[in-house]
Design a protein around this motif. Structure first.
Motif, PDB file in Angstrom:
ATOM      1  N   LEU A 150       0.835  -1.200   0.000  1.00  0.00           N
ATOM      2  CA  LEU A 150       0.000   0.000   0.000  1.00  0.00           C
ATOM      3  C   LEU A 150       0.873   1.254   0.000  1.00  0.00           C
ATOM      4  CD1 LEU A 150      -2.723   1.551   0.325  1.00  0.00           C
ATOM      5  CD2 LEU A 150      -2.344   1.417   2.797  1.00  0.00           C
ATOM      6  N   VAL A 151       1.873   1.243   0.858  1.00  0.00           N
ATOM      7  CA  VAL A 151       2.768   2.412   0.942  1.00  0.00           C
ATOM      8  C   VAL A 151       3.442   2.645  -0.410  1.00  0.00           C
ATOM      9  CG1 VAL A 151       4.919   3.246   1.965  1.00  0.00           C
ATOM     10  CG2 VAL A 151       3.136   2.276   3.435  1.00  0.00           C
ATOM     11  N   GLY A 152       3.883   1.572  -1.044  1.00  0.00           N
ATOM     12  CA  GLY A 152       4.512   1.686  -2.359  1.00  0.00           C
ATOM     13  C   GLY A 152       3.564   2.318  -3.374  1.00  0.00           C
ATOM     14  N   ARG A 153       2.293   1.890  -3.360  1.00  0.00           N
ATOM     15  CA  ARG A 153       1.323   2.442  -4.309  1.00  0.00           C
ATOM     16  C   ARG A 153       1.061   3.919  -4.036  1.00  0.00           C
ATOM     17  NH1 ARG A 153      -1.467  -2.227  -3.100  1.00  0.00           N
ATOM     18  NH2 ARG A 153      -3.131  -1.095  -2.042  1.00  0.00           N
ATOM     19  N   VAL A 154       0.888   4.261  -2.737  1.00  0.00           N
ATOM     20  CA  VAL A 154       0.650   5.658  -2.376  1.00  0.00           C
ATOM     21  C   VAL A 154       1.842   6.519  -2.802  1.00  0.00           C
ATOM     22  CG1 VAL A 154       0.464   7.262  -0.428  1.00  0.00           C
ATOM     23  CG2 VAL A 154      -0.956   5.201  -0.483  1.00  0.00           C
ATOM     24  N   ALA A 155       3.050   6.031  -2.511  1.00  0.00           N
ATOM     25  CA  ALA A 155       4.254   6.806  -2.832  1.00  0.00           C
ATOM     26  C   ALA A 155       4.380   6.996  -4.345  1.00  0.00           C
ATOM     27  CB  ALA A 155       5.486   6.105  -2.267  1.00  0.00           C
ATOM     28  N   ALA A 156       4.086   5.945  -5.112  1.00  0.00           N
ATOM     29  CA  ALA A 156       4.199   6.027  -6.578  1.00  0.00           C
ATOM     30  C   ALA A 156       3.221   7.052  -7.153  1.00  0.00           C
ATOM     31  CB  ALA A 156       3.943   4.650  -7.200  1.00  0.00           C
ATOM     32  N   THR A 157       2.046   7.132  -6.539  1.00  0.00           N
ATOM     33  CA  THR A 157       1.009   8.046  -7.044  1.00  0.00           C
ATOM     34  C   THR A 157       1.301   9.497  -6.668  1.00  0.00           C
ATOM     35  OG1 THR A 157      -0.467   6.227  -6.449  1.00  0.00           O
ATOM     36  CG2 THR A 157      -1.512   8.232  -7.265  1.00  0.00           C
ATOM     37  N   HIS A 158       2.035   9.690  -5.583  1.00  0.00           N
ATOM     38  CA  HIS A 158       2.212  11.052  -5.073  1.00  0.00           C
ATOM     39  C   HIS A 158       3.653  11.534  -5.101  1.00  0.00           C
ATOM     40  CE1 HIS A 158      -1.751   9.972  -3.454  1.00  0.00           C
ATOM     41  NE2 HIS A 158      -1.994  11.253  -3.515  1.00  0.00           N
ATOM     42  N   GLN A 159       4.445  11.027  -6.050  1.00  0.00           N
ATOM     43  CA  GLN A 159       5.815  11.532  -6.127  1.00  0.00           C
ATOM     44  C   GLN A 159       5.834  12.995  -6.543  1.00  0.00           C
ATOM     45  OE1 GLN A 159       7.492   8.529  -8.534  1.00  0.00           O
ATOM     46  NE2 GLN A 159       8.786   7.720  -6.923  1.00  0.00           N
ATOM     47  N   THR A 160       6.798  13.731  -6.038  1.00  0.00           N
ATOM     48  CA  THR A 160       6.897  15.146  -6.441  1.00  0.00           C
ATOM     49  C   THR A 160       7.732  15.242  -7.702  1.00  0.00           C
ATOM     50  OG1 THR A 160       8.758  15.259  -4.909  1.00  0.00           O
ATOM     51  CG2 THR A 160       6.649  16.228  -4.208  1.00  0.00           C
TER      52      THR A 160
END
Lengths: 235, 235
Positions: free
Chosen positions: A225-235
């Motif tokens: 889940l963390v990986g998916r969230v991070a991938a979607t919200h990269q700056t």
């Protein structure tokens, strides 16, 4: 961008409520001659709720509320022997060994390699420190905060102090009321990992429809889940 | 070089032990039919010492120790009414209004203009937060830490987190055992400001001959002392 993952402790990383329930059963058995179990549990919960503003969260306040309830329901006739047993039950709670929940160690270890990981917990200071020490997870955390309450303001402070702000933080826990809703209100992500037992005073409705809310069956699903969230919200 | 001044709270900035003493007197009165005051006080102190590792410092543990002592000294014959009175006395302690000690506000205000100032206190989380909020001093502090114990390691952590390390810090308090000796051991300055009442479990000998130890009559002398220390140890 997601930089910091906060974990609740009790019933997220290790068992807690089960010890309260066992002690409550012992309490109702001790007072079986004076009141029915259901009535006792309702009176105890009312005392806990009434005393929360004085005692805060934790075993010491719970013990004091049990004693108060014992005096009340017996109209002042509870034998001192029973009070002694309640005190002993409270002290045993403060000594119970830690039982880590499934996947807790693996999830924290995996995420600690890539993110700042925090422990954010309510309860008695010394008791929570003891449990953390005994859990063997202490060295994995970049920050530990034992707080008197979990509010949006507290999460903002904690994630600013140990991370890069609540809006770049995620809070993971078993309580919608304490771990998820105030973290969402602070601008962060809130992940609910339900436990089979949750204290009645921690109940709340799930914030369905909030894009930063997620729920999981158990902690084994957290790194993905963390990986998916991070991938979607990269700056 | 001196950058950071830490203050103890109870009986350094505001009255505390006097409330414990008043409650203890009430406790001995409640049990006057069962034991002599001296004997009761000795038994209560023994219970507090024995329970410190479980309960930590604070009003909740003190209340539990009073109840335990009441059960013990009466050999299980204490009336539940008395237990109810002890619970009420404990709750009143958690509601008592703050009485600032002389010069406390002035000393913190003066030093906050030039130094980082911290509050470092033991006790129950919620209770200490309440007292700080009520004291009106909260905004003066650059950092607040409510800790389960005051050890050299804790002081090193706290002064590293909020200051520039314990060796550039000074701790000011009424307890030689908790405020002064562990801060000296951490490499900082320790300033003793005795209070007329100090809990027996906080007693210790003054470290005469340690160049970083100072004692004052009251907090009005603190800004001058800090000025002298800073002048002597400029980098």
């Amino acid at each position: 961008m997601l930089t910091t993952i906060g974990f609740d402790a009790d019933d997220t990383l290790w068992q807690n409520e089960s010890f309260f329930r066992l002690t409550q059963e012992r309490f109702t058995t001790l007072l079986a001659d004076h009141a029915a179990p259901d009535h006792l549990q309702a009176r105890l919960l009312a005392a806990e709720r009434r005393n929360l503003g004085h005692y805060g969260f934790g075993v010491k306040g719970f013990t004091l509320s049990m004693i108060e309830t014992a005096v009340e329901v017996t109209e002042g006739r509870v034998p001192a022997r029973v009070i002694g047993e309640i005190l002993a039950a409270g002290r045993e709670m403060l000594e119970h060994p830690i039982h880590l929940l499934p996947h807790a160690r693996a999830a924290v270890t995996t995420l600690a390699a890539e993110y700042r990981v925090l422990l954010v917990t309510k309860g008695d200071l010394l008791d929570q420190e003891r449990k953390l020490a005994q859990s063997g997870l202490g060295d994995l955390f970049d920050g530990v905060e034992i707080v008197s309450n979990k509010t949006p303001e507290i999460y903002k402070l904690v994630f600013a102090r140990h991370g890069t702000g609540a809006d770049q933080g995620m809070m993971v826990g078993n309580s919608l009321k304490s771990d998820v809703l105030p973290m969402l209100a602070a601008g962060g992500w809130g992940v609910h990992v339900p436990h089979e037992m949750t204290w009645e005073l921690e109940a709340a409705d799930a914030p369905r429809g909030d894009g930063r809310f997620h729920d999981l069956t158990d902690l084994s699903q957290l790194p993905d889940l963390v990986g998916r969230v991070a991938a979607t919200h990269q700056t």
